[in-house]
Design an enzyme around this catalytic site. Structure first.
Site, PDB file in Angstrom:
ATOM      1  N   HIS A  48       8.992  -2.374   8.470  1.00  0.00           N
ATOM      2  CA  HIS A  48       8.268  -2.196   7.206  1.00  0.00           C
ATOM      3  C   HIS A  48       7.937  -0.726   6.919  1.00  0.00           C
ATOM      4  O   HIS A  48       8.392  -0.184   5.900  1.00  0.00           O
ATOM      5  CB  HIS A  48       7.024  -3.092   7.181  1.00  0.00           C
ATOM      6  CG  HIS A  48       6.073  -2.773   6.081  1.00  0.00           C
ATOM      7  ND1 HIS A  48       6.402  -2.927   4.746  1.00  0.00           N
ATOM      8  CD2 HIS A  48       4.816  -2.279   6.107  1.00  0.00           C
ATOM      9  CE1 HIS A  48       5.368  -2.544   4.008  1.00  0.00           C
ATOM     10  NE2 HIS A  48       4.401  -2.148   4.800  1.00  0.00           N
ATOM     11  N   HIS A  72       1.574   4.533   7.851  1.00  0.00           N
ATOM     12  CA  HIS A  72       0.561   4.055   6.908  1.00  0.00           C
ATOM     13  C   HIS A  72      -0.194   2.803   7.354  1.00  0.00           C
ATOM     14  O   HIS A  72      -1.313   2.578   6.928  1.00  0.00           O
ATOM     15  CB  HIS A  72       1.153   3.867   5.506  1.00  0.00           C
ATOM     16  CG  HIS A  72       1.904   2.582   5.316  1.00  0.00           C
ATOM     17  ND1 HIS A  72       3.237   2.455   5.575  1.00  0.00           N
ATOM     18  CD2 HIS A  72       1.493   1.361   4.892  1.00  0.00           C
ATOM     19  CE1 HIS A  72       3.628   1.226   5.312  1.00  0.00           C
ATOM     20  NE2 HIS A  72       2.587   0.525   4.905  1.00  0.00           N
ATOM     21  N   GLU A  76      -4.906   0.616  10.243  1.00  0.00           N
ATOM     22  CA  GLU A  76      -5.442  -0.684   9.896  1.00  0.00           C
ATOM     23  C   GLU A  76      -4.985  -1.776  10.867  1.00  0.00           C
ATOM     24  O   GLU A  76      -5.755  -2.653  11.226  1.00  0.00           O
ATOM     25  CB  GLU A  76      -5.043  -1.057   8.468  1.00  0.00           C
ATOM     26  CG  GLU A  76      -6.052  -2.028   7.885  1.00  0.00           C
ATOM     27  CD  GLU A  76      -5.787  -2.337   6.427  1.00  0.00           C
ATOM     28  OE1 GLU A  76      -4.819  -1.801   5.872  1.00  0.00           O
ATOM     29  OE2 GLU A  76      -6.561  -3.129   5.878  1.00  0.00           O
ATOM     30  N   ASP A  77      -3.726  -1.713  11.275  1.00  0.00           N
ATOM     31  CA  ASP A  77      -3.165  -2.854  12.008  1.00  0.00           C
ATOM     32  C   ASP A  77      -2.916  -2.641  13.499  1.00  0.00           C
ATOM     33  O   ASP A  77      -2.478  -3.553  14.189  1.00  0.00           O
ATOM     34  CB  ASP A  77      -1.824  -3.276  11.370  1.00  0.00           C
ATOM     35  CG  ASP A  77      -2.022  -3.770   9.950  1.00  0.00           C
ATOM     36  OD1 ASP A  77      -3.161  -4.147   9.634  1.00  0.00           O
ATOM     37  OD2 ASP A  77      -1.047  -3.774   9.183  1.00  0.00           O
ATOM     38  N   ASP A 139       4.938   0.943  -0.542  1.00  0.00           N
ATOM     39  CA  ASP A 139       4.474  -0.117   0.360  1.00  0.00           C
ATOM     40  C   ASP A 139       4.519  -1.460  -0.365  1.00  0.00           C
ATOM     41  O   ASP A 139       5.055  -2.451   0.121  1.00  0.00           O
ATOM     42  CB  ASP A 139       3.033   0.237   0.786  1.00  0.00           C
ATOM     43  CG  ASP A 139       2.391  -0.834   1.641  1.00  0.00           C
ATOM     44  OD1 ASP A 139       3.062  -1.361   2.537  1.00  0.00           O
ATOM     45  OD2 ASP A 139       1.198  -1.133   1.399  1.00  0.00           O
ATOM     46  N   ASP A 260      18.679  -6.391 -28.061  1.00  0.00           N
ATOM     47  CA  ASP A 260      18.863  -5.229 -27.195  1.00  0.00           C
ATOM     48  C   ASP A 260      18.857  -5.601 -25.726  1.00  0.00           C
ATOM     49  O   ASP A 260      18.170  -5.024 -24.921  1.00  0.00           O
ATOM     50  CB  ASP A 260      17.800  -4.182 -27.492  1.00  0.00           C
ATOM     51  CG  ASP A 260      16.475  -4.837 -27.782  1.00  0.00           C
ATOM     52  OD1 ASP A 260      16.327  -6.025 -27.453  1.00  0.00           O
ATOM     53  OD2 ASP A 260      15.595  -4.161 -28.317  1.00  0.00           O
TER      54      ASP A 260
HETATM   55 MN    MN Z   1       2.239  -1.626   4.523  1.00  0.00          MN
END
Ligand code: MN
Length: 706
Positions: A48, A72, A76-77, A139, A260
């Site tokens: 990811h 990123h 958090e994880d 993300d 269109d």
């Molecule tokens: Mn993420």
């Protein structure tokens, strides 16, 4: 999956001086930190952040952004801490990682007021560095691409809705058109799976039918320009399924009428060549009126510059054409990211956040906020206005809200005693509708009280409830004193003593609990004073010729809870001519003996009342009118005469959670049925969705509201 060396090579291609070592370190750090974690797809979790980094490499962003993308989700994880990241990757990366982590913690909820508050937080989080938003969008894009792996349908829906309402508009706002399109199409496929599949398959059919159609048109346009001495790069593309759905939903057109579905782009060298190309195209083909827009002379607020026009092109196809320079094209494709690249190396401080600063400024000053909200298509906020107290506190109100709503939103006490108002420093009437960015100062007075007329121009439930509560109280007082007078008169005429201590005896019969309420029921006409005499003096015989002095009892209140603006107690019916539903602009006509009849403001029948303006009453829908789906509406449609057509139509309607009240065939030929359907719906939006869903069906030729 992109490999470590590929990632580094790709970055070095556009930034030869990139810090290779930092990229490698981030790659290894994130891979170790995520360890054995897995995605819903069963892939290693590390895929990811790597994919997210890949998306940002595609936007040619700087090393700090790519490194942050890799890291990123670590804070958090995983067990990694921000301190650790700062010590290994430096302050800039730590700052960006922190920003993305914080941004991920903002949960958008369906509650609009909370959403606005969170949106404000989001703006503040982003305004410190636009790269935080770019990473967050990448993300989200990867999460949307892999959304189908998520098991919980509820979660899939929530993520898709959030994407549609928050992230796609933000991507558009900063000019990331390709990402916006992809986000919308992925979210659309989740939210409206059948409609999405239907449009995708019809596009596929068209492609097969018109095989080679794009190319001849491309060639014809290129040739036309060349003949007139202007060599240009011409390209063509299809509209996205979601944008087609939006058109079908908003305009009264079917799939076949979508002119269109194909759009063409002419890229030239200079601005003057743009206008030259426009001149050539307009003189070679018929122009479709109303579609020409010059965003070169007046760029959009996200810096988008291009000329748009629509023509009846080669082979009589209606097509859309965009004309722009190479630079404009790059900016429009990469948005703020392109802008960022151009300035790389220059003093970065502040310039790339300009639009965000602008966004905040707009929300905080009175200049041009309307334009911001309307033109950026941050749709979720189009039905809201943001206003400020003199201290700068943000008050979010529904569109159409007036100063009274504002006063009640600040505090019910302020609403109850609101006497006057200054908007942006100028005295204004209380019924003034508020606009985005208005600074509102309410003047209060202890002697001021809510007036029943206020109810006609407030839109918030809070204000309406407070006004009603006050009016009810006031009416109760009036009824009480009227009732007391009536009782005194009646007792006086009967030469009896009105002893308040004995009124308790009437509580049971009057179904009340206080002396005041006994009087109120007399004043309101629910009971007659003679009944009170009978209870207090059971032996009293009234004189035979007595004339009643009390008021006749009023009619039972019949007012519909859906409509406000009418006198309480007035009977309401809805016009069978136009079947208004919540969301339609409406007026009320007073009819003799039948109370108020509600019509859509464009109903033909209103012509009959043009010379009796006294019968017209301004009314509007109450906020809670949309809560129920009991509003009858009539649609007429033409469907293909085939076995199963009617069943398919009713199935679509049922899936949109609407009830069919009646269905009849009006006309039938060998090829088509013309049918009329009566539905019960929640309101205009619900109806629009139903009509759009019907239009995606191959069996449906046309659908219209009758
Ligand atoms: Mn993420």
């Amino acid at each position: 999956m992109i490999r470590q060396y590929e990632l580094v090579e790709a970055v070095k291609e556009y930034d030869p001086l990139a810090n290779e070592e930092l990229l490698n370190r981030a790659y290894v750090f994130a891979m170790k930190a995520h360890g054995m974690q897995e995605r819903a797809s069963g892939d290693p979790y590390f895929t990811h952040p790597l994919e997210v980094a890949g998306i940002l490499v595609g936007l040619r962003l700087d090393v700090a952004t790519i490194v942050t993308a890799l890291l990123h989700d670590t804070v958090e994880d995983t067990l990694a801490t921000l301190e650790e990241i700062e010590s290994i990757f430096g302050k800039e990366v730590a700052f960006l990682v922190d920003g993305v982590t914080k941004l991920s913690q903002i949960a958008f909820q369906s509650d609009k007021a909370k959403q606005a508050e969170n949106f404000r937080k989001l703006l503040i989080a982003m305004s410190s560095d636009i790269r935080v938003l770019l990473i967050k969008l990448a993300d989200r894009l990867h999460n949307m691409r892999t959304l189908h792996f998520v098991k919980s349908a509820e979660k899939r829906m929530r993520v898709a809705e959030e994407t549609m309402e928050i992230y796609a508009p933000l991507a558009e706002r900063i000019g990331l058109h390709a990402i916006k399109d992809e986000l919308q199409d992925l979210a659309f496929a989740q939210i409206h799976p059948e409609e999405s599949a239907s449009i995708v398959s019809r596009l596929q059919q068209l492609r097969e039918q018109d095989e080679g159609l794009l190319q001849p048109i491309l060639d014809a346009i290129t040739e036309t320009l060349k003949k007139n001495g202007l060599p240009a790069a011409v390209s063509g593309r299809e509209k996205t399924p979601y944008s087609i759905w939006r058109k079908m939903q908003q305009k009264n057109i079917t799939f076949e009428q979508l002119s269109d579905i194909m759009a063409f782009r002419i890229i030239v060298e200079t601005i003057s060549e743009c206008y030259q190309a426009l001149g050539i195209i307009h003189s070679a083909y018929s122009v479709i009126p109303g579609r020409f827009k010059d965003y070169i002379s007046t760029p959009k607020s996200n810096n988008y510059r291009s000329i748009h026009t629509a023509i009846i092109g080669p082979n009589q196809h209606r097509i859309e054409i965009q004309i722009r320079t190479k630079e404009m094209d790059e900016v429009s494709e990469l948005g703020v990211a392109a802008h960022w690249q151009y300035k790389q190396g220059a003093n970065r401080d502040g310039y790339q956040y300009q639009w965000l600063r602008g966004l905040l400024d707009i929300l905080e000053t009175a200049e041009g906020p309307e334009e911001f909200l309307e033109h950026t298509k941050l749709e979720m906020f189009q039905d809201q206005v943001f206003c400020f107290t003199p201290k700068g506190d943000l008050i979010t109100l529904p569109r159409g809200a007036t100063t009274i709503d504002f006063a009640y939103a600040v505090h019910s006490n302020i609403g109850d005693h609101c006497k006057g108002v200054y908007i942006n420093g100028r005295s204004r009437p209380l019924r003034t509708e508020l606009k985005n960015g208005d600074q509102v100062a309410i003047i209060t007075s202890k002697t001021q009280h809510p007036s029943p007329t206020w109810e006609r121009f407030v839109v918030t439930g809070k204000a309406r409830a407070a006004i009603r509560r006050f009016v009810r109280q006031q009416m109760h007082q009036q009824f009480t004193s009227l009732g007391k007078t009536l009782a005194q008169k009646e007792f006086l005429q009967a030469h009896l003593k009105l002893d308040e201590k004995k009124l308790e005896k009437a509580f049971e019969a009057f179904k009340v609990k206080t002396v005041e309420d006994v009087y109120a029921s007399l004043g309101e006409g629910l009971k007659h004073p003679s009944e009170l005499i009978r209870i207090l003096y059971p032996d009293y015989k009234p004189a035979a010729t007595k004339v009643s002095t009390s008021l006749p009892p009023p009619k039972q209140p019949l007012g519909s809870p859906d409509i406000s603006g009418l006198i309480p107690g007035m009977a309401i019916t809805f016009g069978e001519c136009c079947h208004p539903v919540p969301g339609d602009p409406i007026v009320s006509i007073i009819t003799t003996g039948k109370g108020a009849k509600i019509h859509r403001s464009d109903c033909n029948i209103l012509d009959q009342y043009m010379d009796t303006p006294e019968r017209w009453i301004d009314v509007h829908w109450n906020e809670d009118a949309q809560q129920t789906d009991r509003h009858a509406v009539r649609i007429s449609m033409v469907v293909v005469h085939q076995p199963g057509s009617i069943a398919a139509v009713t199935a679509i309607i049922t899936r949109q959670n609407a009830h069919i009240i009646n269905l009849r065939t009006k006309h039938r030929t060998a090829e088509f049925y013309e049918i009329g359907i009566d539905l019960s719906v929640k309101g205009v939006e619900h109806l629009k969705n139903i009509i759009a869903a019907l239009r995606t069906s191959q069996r449906v030729v046309s659908v219209e509201r009758s």
